[in-house]
Design a protein around this motif. Structure first.
Motif, short mmCIF file in Angstrom:
data_model
loop_
_atom_site.label_atom_id
_atom_site.label_comp_id
_atom_site.label_asym_id
_atom_site.label_seq_id
_atom_site.Cartn_x
_atom_site.Cartn_y
_atom_site.Cartn_z
N LEU A 176 6.38 11.54 19.98
CA LEU A 176 6.48 12.45 21.13
C LEU A 176 5.11 12.66 21.76
CD1 LEU A 176 8.96 15.12 19.74
CD2 LEU A 176 9.40 13.51 21.57
N ILE A 227 4.09 9.69 23.84
CA ILE A 227 4.73 9.65 25.16
C ILE A 227 4.13 10.71 26.08
CG2 ILE A 227 6.91 9.85 26.38
CD1 ILE A 227 8.34 8.98 23.87
N LEU A 228 3.96 11.92 25.51
CA LEU A 228 3.47 13.02 26.34
C LEU A 228 2.07 12.78 26.88
CD1 LEU A 228 4.65 16.19 24.43
CD2 LEU A 228 5.32 15.50 26.72
N LEU A 245 2.44 11.29 33.57
CA LEU A 245 3.84 11.57 33.23
C LEU A 245 4.21 12.90 33.87
CD1 LEU A 245 6.23 10.68 31.12
CD2 LEU A 245 5.42 12.72 29.95
N ARG A 246 5.33 12.92 34.57
CA ARG A 246 5.73 14.16 35.22
C ARG A 246 6.36 15.12 34.22
NH1 ARG A 246 8.61 13.71 40.70
NH2 ARG A 246 6.84 13.43 42.08
N TYR A 282 8.17 19.66 29.04
CA TYR A 282 8.70 19.07 27.80
C TYR A 282 7.98 19.66 26.60
CZ TYR A 282 10.91 15.24 30.45
OH TYR A 282 11.68 14.49 31.30
N ARG A 283 6.65 19.71 26.72
CA ARG A 283 5.83 20.18 25.62
C ARG A 283 6.23 21.60 25.21
NH1 ARG A 283 0.02 19.69 27.71
NH2 ARG A 283 0.61 21.78 28.34
N SER A 284 6.38 22.47 26.22
CA SER A 284 6.73 23.86 25.91
C SER A 284 8.13 23.95 25.33
CB SER A 284 6.67 24.72 27.16
OG SER A 284 5.45 24.54 27.80
N ALA A 285 9.06 23.15 25.85
CA ALA A 285 10.45 23.23 25.38
C ALA A 285 10.55 22.74 23.94
CB ALA A 285 11.36 22.42 26.29
N ILE A 286 9.87 21.64 23.64
CA ILE A 286 9.99 21.07 22.30
C ILE A 286 9.31 21.97 21.28
CG2 ILE A 286 9.33 19.08 20.87
CD1 ILE A 286 9.75 17.35 23.35
N PHE A 287 8.37 22.80 21.73
CA PHE A 287 7.67 23.69 20.79
C PHE A 287 8.49 24.96 20.49
CE2 PHE A 287 4.05 26.26 19.25
CZ PHE A 287 3.53 25.33 18.37
N ILE A 288 9.52 25.23 21.26
CA ILE A 288 10.27 26.49 21.07
C ILE A 288 10.78 26.71 19.65
CG2 ILE A 288 12.44 27.66 21.71
CD1 ILE A 288 11.76 27.20 24.58
N MET A 326 10.63 6.67 28.81
CA MET A 326 9.86 7.80 28.29
C MET A 326 10.57 9.11 28.60
SD MET A 326 5.86 6.88 28.69
CE MET A 326 5.87 6.98 30.43
N HIS A 327 11.04 9.23 29.87
CA HIS A 327 11.75 10.46 30.22
C HIS A 327 13.03 10.58 29.43
CE1 HIS A 327 9.35 12.33 33.31
NE2 HIS A 327 9.05 11.12 33.76
N LEU A 378 12.19 11.85 25.97
CA LEU A 378 11.76 13.26 25.98
C LEU A 378 12.93 14.19 26.29
CD1 LEU A 378 8.33 13.01 27.79
CD2 LEU A 378 8.74 13.63 25.42
N THR A 437 14.25 17.07 23.89
CA THR A 437 14.28 18.44 24.39
C THR A 437 15.66 19.05 24.18
OG1 THR A 437 12.66 17.79 26.02
CG2 THR A 437 13.78 19.88 26.39
N ALA A 456 16.07 19.98 20.67
CA ALA A 456 15.29 21.16 20.33
C ALA A 456 15.94 22.44 20.86
CB ALA A 456 13.87 21.03 20.88
N LEU A 457 16.57 22.35 22.03
CA LEU A 457 17.07 23.58 22.64
C LEU A 457 18.53 23.86 22.37
CD1 LEU A 457 15.28 23.55 26.11
CD2 LEU A 457 14.59 24.63 23.97
N TYR A 506 6.86 34.06 24.27
CA TYR A 506 6.44 32.67 24.35
C TYR A 506 6.22 32.26 25.80
CZ TYR A 506 6.51 27.61 23.79
OH TYR A 506 6.19 26.28 23.83
N ILE A 563 -0.73 26.83 23.82
CA ILE A 563 -0.87 25.38 23.88
C ILE A 563 -2.32 25.01 24.16
CG2 ILE A 563 -0.20 23.37 25.24
CD1 ILE A 563 2.62 24.69 25.30
#
Lengths: 304, 279
Positions: free
Chosen positions: A91, A94-95, A100-101, A106-112, B14-15, B18, B22, B25-26, B262, B270
């Motif tokens: 991950l 890729i990030l 990368l848009r 993505y980073r914040s969501a995956i860290f939740i 890649m998208h 991800l 995601t 994760a959610l 958060y 971060i």
């Protein structure tokens, strides 16, 4: 600077931190190791030397539980190393891709999941995997794999792996963030030099980036090790102090809690609890030493 | 920057990866939240559907608010977290300043001693900590937790903050000394404001594990009036296992404040992690 004069401000600056740290962390740590050498017989605390450790390692009643917990703990750690860290690295790779848009999103969501407590994570997954509610079987049904469903948390052979994967789900954010940070420090020139030599895409990752982030992977491994060998909350939340079914999810943390605090019919035994804590301390110490002297010093540091 | 590293196929892949992760994760969080607003029937009949006018219900929240003392738990967690962070930051910064600013005998040794705790979990010493708290009468008080979390947070705080304290300009401090400032004034008025970003990083790092800890509240402060939110929800949910509305609502009530925090602090968090504070 005159010699022999106590500079009181240094004492004042250091004292609070050193006092609290010594009194609440270091002293209890050694006191616990000392308590492991005692036993309570007829309300008296008696010095018994290594007797508790002998019971723990060799007495059939105790040793079976201990080796079971230790083995489970190693499996718990292996699952994290094989699943959590590779996913985290992937991950992050890729990030860290330039341009990368939505990378921040993505980073914040995956860290939740990482910020949620074990209690939330444990119960949420317990509900989702529950055969009563049926979310997991329904979802498998959608992709035609319903036959694969089993009450994973209730089966001895799957429960521990399932919980390890839940923990992986929760903590993937940490290796992702740390590796992401390491990847950002790789200078653009190195990657461009690789491109001129025809190394792009995957090859660039394997041959250039991965060797450069090895020190971070080492740090993540030791963090995972210490975290796993001191884990407790997730198992306790989902399976209770008995770490069922039939102790199949028992790890050192739950074993220590049960022993030291007692449960149901068994009375708590602080001295055996201390002995287990001593064993955990030794394991963590060995792990940290292997990392510090065996891995970290040998890892080549690249000047960047 | 050149084109070799960004062709459209790769970007799509890649998208795709991800987005997939995601969703993984959610998804559980999403399922818990939407079902907490449904009737019991709807929870079981269509667990993945959003609540609509027919299935909407707040019965779970009503049970939770009636039965559990969540405001008290929340207040306890809040006090413990804020007080621990305050002591970690104050004591940590003071020690870090002493270690990075002054040369004295045993400086390196003291640094190493304080760094020991970074790798060794404080949980190992639980048996003796409990014994000590019982002996001093601190058991079942919030102070027991505050002390433990302060001790737990100090090693990393001292380590990170001394790195930053070293970068505070000597000229500035010496100018302060010439102006007659005491060493304490130099610390509070010159050094401390300059390491504020590092202090924020340390705070955010410590906040999540303290807020979420179950082990020490369970062992040191299990009494009703000092329960933290994490322990409180654990006990509450354990009692209501068969009342799905209540369980889902209790989970949501535990998730929502953390999510709000958060959203507010995620940038700081971060940035803290990626700024290399832990390298």
């Amino acid at each position: 600077m005159q010699p022999r004069r106590i500079r009181w401000h240094i004492v004042v600056f250091l004292a609070p931190a050193v006092l609290v740290y010594t009194a609440v962390m270091i002293f209890p740590l050694f006191n616990t190791l000392r308590l492991a050498l005692y036993s309570r017989i007829d309300q008296e605390r008696i010095f018994v030397g290594m007797e508790n450790f002998r019971t723990l390692f060799f007495d059939p009643i105790w040793s079976e539980q201990f080796w079971n917990a230790l083995g489970n703990n190693f499996w718990f750690f292996i699952v994290h190393m094989l699943v959590q860290n590779p996913i985290g690295v992937a991950l992050a790779a890729i990030l860290s891709h330039p341009r990368l848009r939505f990378a921040a999103l993505y980073r914040s969501a995956i860290f939740i999941p990482t910020i949620l407590s074990f209690v939330i994570v444990g119960f949420a997954w317990k509900l989702i995997l529950s055969p009563i509610w049926g979310i997991a079987p329904d979802m498998l049904d959608m992709v035609g794999l319903k036959s694969l469903f089993a009450p994973w948390l209730g089966k001895e052979e799957y429960a521990l792996t399932t919980l390890a994967l839940v923990s992986v789900w929760q903590f993937v954010g940490i290796p992702m963030m740390l590796i992401y940070a390491a990847l950002l420090t790789i200078p653009e020139e190195i990657l461009e030099a690789g491109e001129i030599d025809g190394i792009t895409g995957f090859a660039a990752f394997w041959k250039i980036k991965l060797p450069l982030i090895l020190p971070s992977i080492g740090i993540i491994s030791i963090l995972t090790f210490v975290g796993n060998f001191n884990a407790f909350d997730l198992i306790y939340t989902t399976q209770g102090a008995l770490a069922g079914p039939d102790f199949s999810t028992d790890i050192l943390g739950t074993f220590m809690y049960r022993t030291f605090f007692g449960f149901q019919l068994q009375l708590g035994d602080p001295h055996m609890g201390s002995a287990i804590a001593g064993a955990m301390f030794a394991i963590i110490l060995v792990g940290v030493c292997i990392y510090l002297f065996g891995i970290q010093t040998r890892m080549r540091r690249y000047q960047m | 920057m050149n084109k070799a590293r960004s062709n459209p196929l790769n970007t799509t892949l890649m998208h795709g990866a991800l987005i997939l992760y995601t969703l993984i994760a959610l998804f559980p969080v999403f399922v818990i939240l939407i079902n907490s607003f449904k009737t019991r029937k709807a929870i079981f009949r269509e667990p993945l559907a959003l609540p609509n006018s027919e299935s909407f219900s707040l019965i779970g929240y009503e049970t939770v608010l009636k039965q559990g003392d969540f405001f008290l738990y929340f207040q306890n967690s809040f006090i413990v977290t804020v007080a621990s962070l305050f002591f970690v930051l104050l004591f940590g910064a003071m020690a870090a300043f002493a270690l990075s600013e002054y040369r004295f005998k045993g400086n390196t040794l003291m640094g190493l001693y304080l760094a020991l705790g970074i790798m060794i979990p404080i949980r190992i010493g639980t048996v003796a900590i409990l014994e000590m708290m019982v002996a001093t009468g601190l058991v079942n008080t919030l102070w027991a937790l505050i002390l433990v979390y302060t001790a737990q947070g100090l090693p990393l705080a001292v380590f990170i903050l001394s790195e930053f304290m070293r970068n505070v300009s000597d000229d500035l401090k010496n100018a302060g000394r010439i102006d007659g400032l005491s060493e304490y004034a130099i610390f509070f008025k010159l050094a401390l404001p300059l390491v504020r970003p590092a202090m924020a990083t340390v705070a955010v790092f410590n906040m999540i594990p303290i807020w979420n800890d179950l082990w020490f509240p369970l062992i040191l402060a299990p009494a009703e009036e000092v329960k933290t939110l994490t322990l409180g929800s654990q006990v509450f949910i354990g009692q209501f296992v068969t009342n799905w509305n209540a369980v889902l609502s209790a989970l949501s009530m535990a998730i929502i404040p953390v999510l709000i925090l958060y959203v507010i602090f995620s940038r700081q968090l971060i940035r803290g992690i990626t700024s290399g504070a832990v390298k």
